[in-house]
Design a protein around this motif. Structure first.
Motif, PDB file in Angstrom:
ATOM      1  N   THR A 127       2.583  -4.878  -2.158  1.00  0.00           N
ATOM      2  CA  THR A 127       1.612  -3.867  -2.600  1.00  0.00           C
ATOM      3  C   THR A 127       1.465  -2.753  -1.573  1.00  0.00           C
ATOM      4  OG1 THR A 127      -0.203  -5.196  -1.667  1.00  0.00           O
ATOM      5  CG2 THR A 127       0.299  -5.490  -4.006  1.00  0.00           C
ATOM      6  N   GLY A 128       1.587  -3.098  -0.282  1.00  0.00           N
ATOM      7  CA  GLY A 128       1.504  -2.077   0.752  1.00  0.00           C
ATOM      8  C   GLY A 128       2.609  -1.054   0.633  1.00  0.00           C
ATOM      9  N   HIS A 129       3.839  -1.512   0.401  1.00  0.00           N
ATOM     10  CA  HIS A 129       4.955  -0.580   0.275  1.00  0.00           C
ATOM     11  C   HIS A 129       4.894   0.204  -1.034  1.00  0.00           C
ATOM     12  CE1 HIS A 129       6.699  -3.046   3.567  1.00  0.00           C
ATOM     13  NE2 HIS A 129       7.255  -1.884   3.897  1.00  0.00           N
ATOM     14  N   VAL A 130       4.376  -0.406  -2.087  1.00  0.00           N
ATOM     15  CA  VAL A 130       4.174   0.333  -3.339  1.00  0.00           C
ATOM     16  C   VAL A 130       3.191   1.480  -3.112  1.00  0.00           C
ATOM     17  CG1 VAL A 130       3.150   0.187  -5.649  1.00  0.00           C
ATOM     18  CG2 VAL A 130       4.761  -1.563  -4.894  1.00  0.00           C
ATOM     19  N   MET A 131       2.103   1.204  -2.405  1.00  0.00           N
ATOM     20  CA  MET A 131       1.119   2.257  -2.130  1.00  0.00           C
ATOM     21  C   MET A 131       1.713   3.352  -1.251  1.00  0.00           C
ATOM     22  SD  MET A 131      -2.599   0.382  -1.730  1.00  0.00           S
ATOM     23  CE  MET A 131      -2.094  -0.997  -0.701  1.00  0.00           C
ATOM     24  N   LEU A 132       2.549   2.990  -0.289  1.00  0.00           N
ATOM     25  CA  LEU A 132       3.179   4.003   0.560  1.00  0.00           C
ATOM     26  C   LEU A 132       4.088   4.919  -0.256  1.00  0.00           C
ATOM     27  CD1 LEU A 132       4.138   1.939   3.748  1.00  0.00           C
ATOM     28  CD2 LEU A 132       2.384   3.719   3.566  1.00  0.00           C
ATOM     29  N   LEU A 133       4.849   4.348  -1.184  1.00  0.00           N
ATOM     30  CA  LEU A 133       5.735   5.156  -2.026  1.00  0.00           C
ATOM     31  C   LEU A 133       4.927   6.096  -2.912  1.00  0.00           C
ATOM     32  CD1 LEU A 133       8.482   5.891  -3.182  1.00  0.00           C
ATOM     33  CD2 LEU A 133       8.280   3.936  -4.745  1.00  0.00           C
ATOM     34  N   ILE A 134       3.858   5.575  -3.511  1.00  0.00           N
ATOM     35  CA  ILE A 134       3.022   6.409  -4.376  1.00  0.00           C
ATOM     36  C   ILE A 134       2.370   7.526  -3.574  1.00  0.00           C
ATOM     37  CG2 ILE A 134       0.909   6.407  -5.766  1.00  0.00           C
ATOM     38  CD1 ILE A 134       1.679   3.602  -6.725  1.00  0.00           C
ATOM     39  N   MET A 135       1.902   7.210  -2.376  1.00  0.00           N
ATOM     40  CA  MET A 135       1.296   8.243  -1.534  1.00  0.00           C
ATOM     41  C   MET A 135       2.307   9.315  -1.158  1.00  0.00           C
ATOM     42  SD  MET A 135      -1.265   6.130   1.008  1.00  0.00           S
ATOM     43  CE  MET A 135      -1.813   7.624   1.850  1.00  0.00           C
ATOM     44  N   LEU A 136       3.545   8.922  -0.895  1.00  0.00           N
ATOM     45  CA  LEU A 136       4.588   9.902  -0.578  1.00  0.00           C
ATOM     46  C   LEU A 136       4.760  10.887  -1.727  1.00  0.00           C
ATOM     47  CD1 LEU A 136       6.929  10.914   1.212  1.00  0.00           C
ATOM     48  CD2 LEU A 136       8.396   9.250   0.036  1.00  0.00           C
ATOM     49  N   PHE A 178      -3.411   5.412 -10.762  1.00  0.00           N
ATOM     50  CA  PHE A 178      -3.770   4.173 -11.472  1.00  0.00           C
ATOM     51  C   PHE A 178      -3.071   2.972 -10.844  1.00  0.00           C
ATOM     52  CE2 PHE A 178      -2.681   1.076 -14.788  1.00  0.00           C
ATOM     53  CZ  PHE A 178      -3.953   0.708 -15.219  1.00  0.00           C
ATOM     54  N   PHE A 179      -1.773   3.128 -10.574  1.00  0.00           N
ATOM     55  CA  PHE A 179      -1.010   2.029  -9.982  1.00  0.00           C
ATOM     56  C   PHE A 179      -1.367   1.850  -8.502  1.00  0.00           C
ATOM     57  CE2 PHE A 179       1.457   3.787 -13.493  1.00  0.00           C
ATOM     58  CZ  PHE A 179       1.630   2.646 -14.267  1.00  0.00           C
ATOM     59  N   PHE A 180      -1.705   2.951  -7.853  1.00  0.00           N
ATOM     60  CA  PHE A 180      -2.149   2.858  -6.458  1.00  0.00           C
ATOM     61  C   PHE A 180      -3.407   2.007  -6.366  1.00  0.00           C
ATOM     62  CE2 PHE A 180      -4.788   4.222  -2.932  1.00  0.00           C
ATOM     63  CZ  PHE A 180      -3.889   4.240  -1.878  1.00  0.00           C
TER      64      PHE A 180
END
Length: 542
Positions: A127-136, A178-180
């Motif tokens: 989940t941490g890496h998913v959030m990093l990708l979305i933030m990028l 939403f996914f973040f």
């Protein structure tokens, strides 16, 4: 101070609660990295809930009247950005500390697991890496320069097989929030912070046992803004899809389109915004436009310049393209007063969502100075109309005088607003109530100078605008304007007839236009206040 102080306080508490917890003695052998990651993690949870509050538009609209004295709710988007900056900063701190944590866990064999396994096989790492990708994606496409060049990039992550290998799937990057938020709410399910060697999982949410998993359980608090936001989005969708019918589309010589539509369920106040969506142009884009009609009108109108991908496509969709506008502008420059009316096409395509007004009520002040620059005049179309209607009904409140100042770069910009100004000017029972000052900053040619001079001799109306008020040339002298205004108010020259000289006069400037010009006007106003006259400045972000 309260905003930044709360962040530092939470970081300190998170650090201390981790370092002082005897049950986490094993994890505390990692020392600085784990203390920093825990403190930053608590701050991120706080920001994760806080970032949704400024975009609860309907709730803000309800709260605004009663809380304006305490909180600047009209600065909600600015506050949203400030929270986003904090979110980015603490994400960098939290992520860096965790990378060190995972390496040290593997190095010391505190847990029998490799660093890559924590990264890519456990819930916290995934989940941490998913959030990093979305933030990028969200942060890069939300940058002002990117938004200005291509709004589609801000709203849509255009998939490209050579870049992201995601296929031809269109995603609106800010909708990835939403996914973040889902990743944020489930980030702690990996049970990294525990007093046991192995995670203590359960089959129900949040999928870990609080007996051995010793996280902050912050999701229980920050999930409520998410629930409110989800409920509001559902309500927006329901409301937006109520019947909407376009009645007219007018194309002005300046290239501005005026779209008039009827929506019985739509209620608004002068100076408010609305969001337009045209599925046949873009299924997902919602664009904000200032309402130019007044609440007493039988229709809702917006004026739109064709300057970007969306607005140009919209003009083409309605049969009011830039090529037609160019022909009208050429005719207008030749001296003809032209305006093209188009039959609406695809009226059922249009949906909208309203947004709270950015400006206080003009009727609360004795003198209102309305300053617009270029297309920034649009909110004043609605406000002037509303003043006109209120004046006819004798319901002006405290308002005694209106000074309208419009700064334009070219003559074509005058025409779309001229009909409204002419109507308002001609209907004035008191010729001193409304004073119109229009400034043309364009360098004009010699032929136009001769033409203006010839037509101006002995004429009762200005040759450029067909108004009784004369067009002024060059940039306004703001200091001179406000000095003369203050002198007229305090000098007892009859500027405010019937008003006691001992009473304090409130002069409010309402500005809409480029930020640079707004700063100049604001700086001038700040030096004008006296014991007798109180000056205030209100800016609509543009």
């Amino acid at each position: 101070m309260l905003f930044y102080g709360s962040h530092l306080a939470l970081f300190t508490y998170g650090w201390y609660s981790q370092a002082s917890n005897a049950r986490l003695a094993g994890l505390n052998t990692l020392r600085w990295s784990v203390w920093i990651s825990r403190g930053a993690g608590l701050v991120l949870a706080y920001d994760g809930g806080l970032i949704l509050l400024p975009v609860l538009r309907n709730i803000i609209k309800i709260l605004r009247p009663g809380l304006t004295w305490l909180v600047q709710l009209d600065e909600n988007i600015r506050f949203h950005r400030q929270v986003a900056y904090q979110l980015l900063f603490w994400t960098i701190v939290h992520t860096t500390a965790h990378y060190v944590n995972f390496i040290n866990v593997e190095r010391t064999q505190l847990r029998k697991i490799a660093a890559w396994q924590i990264h890519y096989t456990q819930a916290g790492g995934i989940t941490g890496h998913v959030m990093l990708l979305i933030m990028l994606l969200m942060y890069t496409t939300a940058h002002a320069k990117i938004r200005a060049q291509c709004f589609e990039a801000f709203c849509r992550a255009a998939a490209d097989a050579g870049v992201w290998a995601l296929g031809r799937v269109n995603r609106y990057t800010h909708h990835l929030a939403f996914f973040f938020m889902l990743a944020l709410y489930t980030h702690a399910t990996g049970c990294f912070v525990r007093d046991s060697v192995d995670p203590d999982y359960v089959v129900y949410f949040p999928f870990y046992s609080t007996e051995h998993c010793l996280g902050y359980n912050s999701w229980r608090f920050i999930i409520w803004p998410g629930i409110l936001y989800f409920a509001e989005r559902v309500w927006r969708e329901v409301r937006a899809r109520r019947e909407t019918r376009i009645s007219n589309v007018l194309l002005h010589p300046s290239g501005a389109m005026e779209i008039r539509f009827v929506k019985p369920s739509f209620k608004y106040k002068s100076g408010q915004w609305l969001f337009l969506q045209v599925p046949s142009v873009s299924r997902w884009q919602w664009h904000p436009f200032t309402i130019t009609s007044a609440p007493d009108d039988q229709y809702v109108s917006v004026h739109i310049r064709q300057v970007g991908d969306f607005t140009c496509a919209l003009g083409h969709r309605l049969g009011a393209s830039k090529s037609i506008a160019a022909a009208l502008s050429k005719a207008a420059q030749a001296g003809a007063a032209v305006e093209d009316e188009k039959q609406p096409g695809g009226a059922s395509d249009f949906y909208e969502v309203d947004r709270g007004t950015k400006m206080p009520d003009v009727f609360n002040y004795e003198v209102a100075v309305l300053v617009g620059a270029g297309i920034g005049v649009t909110p004043f179309a609605s406000i002037l109309k509303n003043i006109w209607y209120k004046q006819k009904k004798g319901r002006l409140g405290a308002l005694k005088r209106v000074e309208f100042i419009w700064v334009c770069r070219d003559t074509g910009s005058f025409h779309w607003f001229q009909s409204l100004l002419a109507a308002v000017e001609s209907q004035q029972a008191d010729p001193n109530f409304l004073r119109i000052n229009m400034y043309l900053t364009q360098k004009i040619g010699q032929d136009m100078v001769y033409n203006i001079a010839f037509n101006d001799v002995g004429a009762n109306y200005d040759p450029l605008t067909a108004l009784k008020s004369r067009t002024l040339y060059g940039r306004p002298d703001w200091k001179g304007i406000y000095t003369n205004l203050r002198g007229a108010i305090e000098g007892g020259s009859g500027y405010l007839p019937g008003r006691e000289s001992s009473l304090k006069t409130r002069v409010a400037t309402f500005f809409c236009g480029p930020s640079g010009l707004g700063k100049v006007v604001h700086k001038t106003i700040k030096s004008m206040g006296t014991k007798q006259t109180e000056f205030s400045f209100h800016k609509e972000h543009f």
